[in-house]
Motif scaffolding. Structure first.
Motif, short mmCIF file in Angstrom:
data_model
loop_
_atom_site.label_atom_id
_atom_site.label_comp_id
_atom_site.label_asym_id
_atom_site.label_seq_id
_atom_site.Cartn_x
_atom_site.Cartn_y
_atom_site.Cartn_z
N LEU A 99 0.82 -1.21 0.00
CA LEU A 99 0.00 0.00 0.00
C LEU A 99 0.86 1.26 0.00
CD1 LEU A 99 -2.81 -1.02 2.53
CD2 LEU A 99 -2.98 -0.93 0.03
N CYS A 110 2.35 1.80 -3.46
CA CYS A 110 1.32 2.22 -4.42
C CYS A 110 0.64 3.53 -4.02
CB CYS A 110 0.26 1.13 -4.57
SG CYS A 110 0.89 -0.41 -5.23
N ASP A 111 0.98 4.05 -2.84
CA ASP A 111 0.37 5.27 -2.33
C ASP A 111 -1.16 5.12 -2.27
OD1 ASP A 111 0.47 7.81 -1.19
OD2 ASP A 111 0.22 8.81 -3.13
N ILE A 112 -1.61 4.02 -1.66
CA ILE A 112 -3.03 3.71 -1.53
C ILE A 112 -3.41 3.74 -0.06
CG2 ILE A 112 -4.79 1.92 -1.83
CD1 ILE A 112 -3.34 1.10 -4.39
N ASP A 113 -4.51 4.42 0.24
CA ASP A 113 -5.01 4.50 1.61
C ASP A 113 -5.69 3.20 2.01
OD1 ASP A 113 -4.25 7.18 1.70
OD2 ASP A 113 -6.17 7.84 0.88
N GLY A 114 -5.46 2.76 3.24
CA GLY A 114 -6.15 1.58 3.73
C GLY A 114 -5.72 1.20 5.12
N SER A 169 -11.05 7.20 -0.32
CA SER A 169 -9.84 6.40 -0.51
C SER A 169 -9.73 5.91 -1.95
CB SER A 169 -9.86 5.20 0.43
OG SER A 169 -8.84 4.29 0.09
N ASN A 170 -8.51 5.67 -2.36
CA ASN A 170 -8.25 5.12 -3.69
C ASN A 170 -8.08 3.59 -3.63
OD1 ASN A 170 -5.89 5.31 -2.23
ND2 ASN A 170 -4.67 6.15 -3.91
N LEU A 171 -8.55 2.96 -2.57
CA LEU A 171 -8.42 1.52 -2.39
C LEU A 171 -9.15 0.74 -3.48
CD1 LEU A 171 -7.35 -0.75 -0.55
CD2 LEU A 171 -9.49 -0.60 0.71
N HIS A 172 -10.17 1.33 -4.07
CA HIS A 172 -10.96 0.65 -5.09
C HIS A 172 -10.11 0.15 -6.26
CE1 HIS A 172 -10.80 3.99 -7.98
NE2 HIS A 172 -10.80 4.75 -6.90
N VAL A 173 -8.94 0.74 -6.48
CA VAL A 173 -8.10 0.28 -7.60
C VAL A 173 -7.59 -1.14 -7.38
CG1 VAL A 173 -7.42 2.62 -8.24
CG2 VAL A 173 -5.95 1.30 -6.74
N LEU A 174 -7.63 -1.62 -6.15
CA LEU A 174 -7.17 -2.98 -5.85
C LEU A 174 -8.32 -3.94 -5.53
CD1 LEU A 174 -4.10 -2.32 -3.51
CD2 LEU A 174 -4.09 -2.86 -5.94
#
Length: 169
Positions: free
Chosen positions: A36, A39-43, A64-69
């Motif tokens: 994370l 990838c600079d993804i919040d979670g 959050s941009n977590l949806h990309v995963l």
């Protein structure tokens, strides 16, 4: 998640001793946290141990941009990579289950629809209905769904072709 933020990790363990399953969860959480960050993804990461199996969930609130995963195929690939990371550290096969952004709940609903379609085929006169190949975890869910609806099921095939067949009980 930016590099200045920290990931929150919550751990829930059922009535059983944490043991190796908890170690799997900690190793998996470290691996996913690093992913994370890269990838600079919040979670936030939640670890739960139920019946000796580790469940790792990555959740996020708001924008959050977590949806990309959270695509089910992406989650399956990440789960396999995470299992390999755990295995590399412990030397033992890992059966952990990964959920990203509610992807497992979404897949559960998809499986319920598949089982309902299969039951529709049986109601229309088919003797059995074959579902698409899927993972052992998903096949188990299908067996549970079929049983809840009063139907029988069994797994057939080998390797990547292993699938579930729904029948009348």
């Amino acid at each position: 998640m930016t590099n200045t933020e920290s990931t929150e990790i919550d751990v829930l363990v059922d009535d059983q001793p944490a043991g190796a399953a908890q170690d799997d969860g900690d190793i998996a959480a470290d691996y996913i946290e690093e992913l994370l960050d890269i990838c600079d993804i919040d979670g936030d990461i939640d670890i739960e141990v139920r019946d000796g199996r580790t469940y790792v969930s990555v959740v996020a609130a708001g924008d959050s941009n977590l949806h990309v995963l959270s695509n089910p195929e992406t989650v399956t690939a990440l789960q396999e990579l995470t299992r390999l990371a755990v295995q590399a550290k412990t030397g033992e096969f890992s059966r952990l289950i990964l959920d990203v952004g509610g992807s497992r709940d979404a897949r559960q609903r998809e499986l319920e629809v598949m089982v309902d379609r299969a039951i529709g085929q049986l109601d229309a006169g088919a003797e059995e209905a074959h579902l698409e190949p899927m993972s052992s975890y998903e096949r188990k869910l299908v067996h549970d769904i079929a049983a809840e609806r009063g139907f029988g099921s069994e797994s057939e095939g080998e390797g990547r072709d292993r699938h579930t067949v729904i029948t009348r009980a």
